[in-house]
Design a protein around this motif. Structure first.
Motif, PDB file in Angstrom:
ATOM      1  N   LEU A  23       4.786   8.981   4.327  1.00 49.33           N
ATOM      2  CA  LEU A  23       5.635   8.553   3.215  1.00 49.33           C
ATOM      3  C   LEU A  23       6.916   9.380   3.175  1.00 49.33           C
ATOM      4  N   PHE A  24       8.028   8.732   2.825  1.00 47.15           N
ATOM      5  CA  PHE A  24       9.328   9.389   2.750  1.00 47.15           C
ATOM      6  C   PHE A  24       9.931   9.236   1.365  1.00 47.15           C
ATOM      7  N   LYS A  25      10.522  10.316   0.874  1.00 47.47           N
ATOM      8  CA  LYS A  25      11.206  10.257  -0.419  1.00 47.47           C
ATOM      9  C   LYS A  25      12.385   9.281  -0.347  1.00 47.47           C
ATOM     10  N   ASP A  26      13.021   9.245   0.814  1.00 49.47           N
ATOM     11  CA  ASP A  26      14.116   8.304   1.067  1.00 49.47           C
ATOM     12  C   ASP A  26      13.685   7.408   2.222  1.00 49.47           C
ATOM     13  N   LYS A  27      13.466   6.144   1.938  1.00 47.39           N
ATOM     14  CA  LYS A  27      12.899   5.242   2.948  1.00 47.39           C
ATOM     15  C   LYS A  27      13.817   5.030   4.144  1.00 47.39           C
ATOM     16  N   ARG A  28      15.094   5.378   4.012  1.00 47.07           N
ATOM     17  CA  ARG A  28      15.998   5.219   5.158  1.00 47.07           C
ATOM     18  C   ARG A  28      15.567   6.077   6.332  1.00 47.07           C
ATOM     19  N   HIS A  29      14.928   7.219   6.020  1.00 48.28           N
ATOM     20  CA  HIS A  29      14.480   8.099   7.096  1.00 48.28           C
ATOM     21  C   HIS A  29      13.348   7.469   7.908  1.00 48.28           C
ATOM     22  N   VAL A  41       0.831  -1.206   0.000  1.00 45.82           N
ATOM     23  CA  VAL A  41       0.000   0.000   0.000  1.00 45.82           C
ATOM     24  C   VAL A  41       0.867   1.258   0.000  1.00 45.82           C
ATOM     25  N   THR A  42       1.832   1.332   0.904  1.00 48.13           N
ATOM     26  CA  THR A  42       2.654   2.537   1.009  1.00 48.13           C
ATOM     27  C   THR A  42       3.532   2.718  -0.225  1.00 48.13           C
ATOM     28  N   ASP A  43       3.999   1.636  -0.808  1.00 48.59           N
ATOM     29  CA  ASP A  43       4.775   1.748  -2.054  1.00 48.59           C
ATOM     30  C   ASP A  43       3.917   2.328  -3.171  1.00 48.59           C
ATOM     31  N   LYS A  44       2.660   1.918  -3.224  1.00 57.54           N
ATOM     32  CA  LYS A  44       1.758   2.433  -4.267  1.00 57.54           C
ATOM     33  C   LYS A  44       1.453   3.913  -4.061  1.00 57.54           C
ATOM     34  N   ILE A  69       2.537   9.720  -5.503  1.00 60.57           N
ATOM     35  CA  ILE A  69       3.094  11.030  -5.163  1.00 60.57           C
ATOM     36  C   ILE A  69       4.095  11.468  -6.224  1.00 60.57           C
ATOM     37  N   GLY A  70       4.807  10.474  -6.785  1.00 58.07           N
ATOM     38  CA  GLY A  70       5.846  10.774  -7.768  1.00 58.07           C
ATOM     39  C   GLY A  70       7.230  10.472  -7.251  1.00 58.07           C
ATOM     40  N   TYR A  71       7.302   9.773  -6.128  1.00 57.82           N
ATOM     41  CA  TYR A  71       8.583   9.382  -5.550  1.00 57.82           C
ATOM     42  C   TYR A  71       9.226   8.266  -6.391  1.00 57.82           C
ATOM     43  N   GLY A  72      10.549   8.124  -6.242  1.00 63.47           N
ATOM     44  CA  GLY A  72      11.284   7.086  -6.942  1.00 63.47           C
ATOM     45  C   GLY A  72      11.345   5.787  -6.164  1.00 63.47           C
ATOM     46  N   SER A  73      12.200   4.894  -6.630  1.00 61.45           N
ATOM     47  CA  SER A  73      12.265   3.540  -6.072  1.00 61.45           C
ATOM     48  C   SER A  73      12.879   3.493  -4.678  1.00 61.45           C
ATOM     49  N   ASN A  74      13.547   4.563  -4.253  1.00 56.22           N
ATOM     50  CA  ASN A  74      14.147   4.584  -2.916  1.00 56.22           C
ATOM     51  C   ASN A  74      13.181   5.045  -1.835  1.00 56.22           C
ATOM     52  N   SER A  75      11.931   5.320  -2.213  1.00 57.48           N
ATOM     53  CA  SER A  75      10.950   5.829  -1.256  1.00 57.48           C
ATOM     54  C   SER A  75      10.337   4.701  -0.437  1.00 57.48           C
TER      55      SER A  75
END
Length: 475
Positions: free
Chosen positions: A310-316, A124-127, A132-138
Motif C-alpha cells: 500500500l502507498f500513501k500516494d498511489k502515483r508511486h 480490497v487495497t482501498d479498504k 491504515i489511515g491513508y487519505g483518498s490519494n492512496s
C-alpha cells in the motif's frame, strides 16, 4: 480415438467425482486437526527418505491415495499444537477461492486477463489503505509475498527520492537504506538485489526489547553520510520476525520527515494489528509511512501466498517500473489501476484478491480483529506461564503472537544451554506432537513459537512446556 487423453483430462464428470472426494478428505482433515484427533502435527522424515518415497510413489503408488499421502506427510498448520512458522491455518473458504483461481487461471498482467479480480483487488487495497489511515490519494496492489513486496517498495522509494534515474541510467554514487539489525532478512536481500551492497545497508542497533533503538537514528545517519552514502529510505518492522518486537513507527516517521527520506513499514506479519481495537496502538505512526506491506497469509487467515503493498500516494504504485511493452501496455499518465503488469514484478499472478474479498464479504473486518486480538492475548498468557515455570526463561516479553524462550539450568554454560535447547528442539521435531522452531538472539539459542492457530489454548501450551521438561530428561 484421437486426443483420448485430453478428453479424459477435461472430463467434467471425472472432475466432479474427484473433487467431491478430495473436499470430503480435506474437510475430515480440518476436523481431525482442529480438534486434535490427529496425534501428530508433523510426521518427521529425513529429506533422503522422503525423496525415495515419492520417487517410488510416482511409479507404484495408487492414484486414489495421493491426497491421503500428502496429508500424512506434510505439516498440519490447523493442528492446535502447531506453534511454528508464521503461516496461517487458512480459513476453509479460501480453499474454494484458490480452486476458482486455479480453474479460471486469469493471469492479471492486463485488464482483459483479470477483469473481476482486478476490480476486486482495487476494492480490497482501498479498504486496507483506509484502515491504515491513508487519505483518498492512496492506493496499492497485491503481490506474491512480503519479500517481493518489500523489494518493490524500496524500488519505489529509490524512484521517488533519488534525484537521478537509477532505473534507466544505472547507479551514480553509493545509495543506502536504514533498518533495524533485527529486521527480516528479506530487507537485506532486497538491498543487495538493488546493488546497494553490504555498505548500503545501515543496520541500526536494537534496544533491550529487540526493537530499533531510535536514539541512534541520527548517529547512524550522519556516520553513513560521512562515508558518502546517500540514505533514501528507512524501514520500520511491525514486527521483527525473530522476536515479534514492534519498532517505534511514530518516532521513525518523524525522523524520516526530518531527513526527507522514504518511510517504509514492513508489516508483513503484524501489520494486521491495524484491525485490532486492543493492539492497534502497536502500529501508531503507520499512517505516516510512504508504503506499507501486510501479508494476507500470516495474520489474516489466507493461504500462501498473498501480500498487500500500500502507498500513501498511489502515483508511486504506478511509476516504479518504466518499461515499454507495447503488445501489453499503453504508455500513459492516466491512473491505470486495472493494469497489474504496470505495477508489479509479476507479469502473471494468481487471482489472490478473491481471498481477501471473500473474507470481507462473508465475515467483515471483525474477523481480523477477533483473530489478531485472540492470538496476541494468548501470547501474553503463555509468557506468564513461561515466566512462572522454574525450568524456563523468556528472551523478552512478547508484543505480538511470537514468543521466544529457552530451557535453563544453573550448572550449564551458555554454550551448553544452546546445545541443550537445540537438541530438545530436534527431538520435538522427530516426535511430531508439537511443531515449533528455534532462533538465535545475540548468540543465545531460543525455542521460538508463533501462535498462528485459532484453536491453540493455554492447555495446549501447558502441555508443550511439560513435554519439553520430559524431553529434557532424555537428552
Amino acid at each position: 480415438m484421437e486426443n483420448d487423453l485430453i478428453k479424459k483430462l477435461y472430463s467434467e464428470v471425472a472432475f466432479e467425482e474427484l473433487s467431491t472426494e478430495v473436499v470430503k478428505e480435506l474437510a475430515n482433515h480440518i476436523s481431525n486437526t482442529t480438534n486434535g484427533k490427529n496425534e501428530k502435527t508433523i510426521r518427521w522424515n529425513t529429506p533422503e527418505k522422503e525423496l525415495k518415497f515419492w520417487l517410488d510413489f510416482l511409479e507404484n503408488g495408487r492414484n486414489d491415495e495421493f491426497i491421503s499421502e500428502i496429508l500424512k506427510r506434510t505439516t498440519h498448520t490447523h493442528h492446535p499444537k502447531y506453534v511454528g512458522h508464521q503461516v496461517a491455518a487458512p480459513s476453509p473458504i479460501t480453499a474454494l477461492t484458490s480452486m476458482v483461481s486455479s480453474i479460471l487461471n486469469n493471469g492479471m498482467a492486463v485488464y482483459e486477463m483479470g477483469m473481476s479480480p482486478s476490480a476486486i483487488e482495487r476494492i480490497v487495497t482501498d479498504k486496507v489503505c483506509a484502515k491504515i489511515g491513508y487519505g483518498s490519494n492512496s492506493g496499492g496492489f497485491l503481490t506474491s509475498g512480503g519479500t517481493l513486496a518489500n523489494l518493490t517498495a524500496l524500488l519505489s522509494a529509490r524512484k521517488a527520492i533519488v534525484k537521478h534515474d537509477v532505473w534507466n541510467e544505472g547507479h551514480k554514487g553509493q545509495l543506502g537504506i536504514m533498518v533495524c539489525e533485527e529486521a527480516h532478512y528479506c530487507v537485506d536481500r532486497a538491498a543487495r538485489i538493488m546493488g546497494l551492497g553490504e555498505q548500503g545497508i545501515i543496520k541500526v542497533p536494537a534496544g533491550e526489547d529487540y526493537s530499533l533503538n531510535t536514539d541512534l537514528l541520527n548517529t547512524c545517519f550522519q556516520q553513513a553520510k560521512a562515508k558518502g552514502i546517500e540514505i533514501f529510505a528507512i524501514i520500520g518492522s511491525a514486527p521483527s520476525t525473530a522476536t515479534g518486537a514492534y519498532d517505534n513507527l511514530h518516532a521513525i516517521a518523524q525522523f524520516a520527515e526530518s531527513k526527507q527520506i522514504w518511510f517504509h513499514v514492513d508489516g508483513a506479519h503484524g501489520g494486521a494489528a491495524i484491525y485490532s481495537k486492543k493492539y492497534k496502538h502497536l502500529v501508531t505512526g503507520i499512517d505516516k509511512a510512504d508504503s506499507v506491506v501486510i501479508d494476507g497469509h500470516k495474520m489474516m487467515l489466507m493461504p500462501t501466498i498473498t501480500t498487500a503493498l500500500l502507498f500513501k500516494d498511489k502515483r508511486h504504485a504506478q511509476h516504479t517500473f518504466s518499461q515499454k511493452a507495447d503488445y501489453l501496455l499503453n504508455d500513459t499518465a492516466e491512473d491505470q489501476w486495472y493494469q497489474s503488469g504496470k505495477k508489479t514484478f509479476e507479469c502473471t499472478k494468481t487471482m489472490m484478491s478473491l481471498h481477501w474479498y471473500v473474507l470481507l464479504k462473508f465475515y467483515g473486518e471483525a474477523i481480523f480483529d477477533e483473530f489478531v486480538t485472540r492470538q496476541y492475548d494468548l501470547a501474553q498468557e503463555f509468557a506468564e506461564m513461561v515466566q512462572e515455570h522454574p525450568s524456563f526463561e523468556l528472551a523478552t516479553w512478547p508484543q505480538s503472537n511470537i514468543l521466544c524462550f529457552r530451557v535453563i539450568e544453573d550448572s550449564k554454560s551458555n554454550e551448553e544451554l544452546n546445545d541443550l535447547n537445540a537438541r530438545i528442539r530436534q527431538l520435538l521435531l522427530e516426535d511430531g506432537e508439537f511443531y515449533l522452531v528455534q532462533t538465535k538472539l545475540r548468540g543465545v539459542l531460543y525455542l521460538r513459537t508463533t501462535l498462528m492457530n485459532a484453536f491453540t489454548t493455554k492447555s495446549h501450551l501447558s502441555d508443550l512446556l511439560e513435554k519439553i521438561v520430559a524431553v529434557k530428561t532424555t537428552v
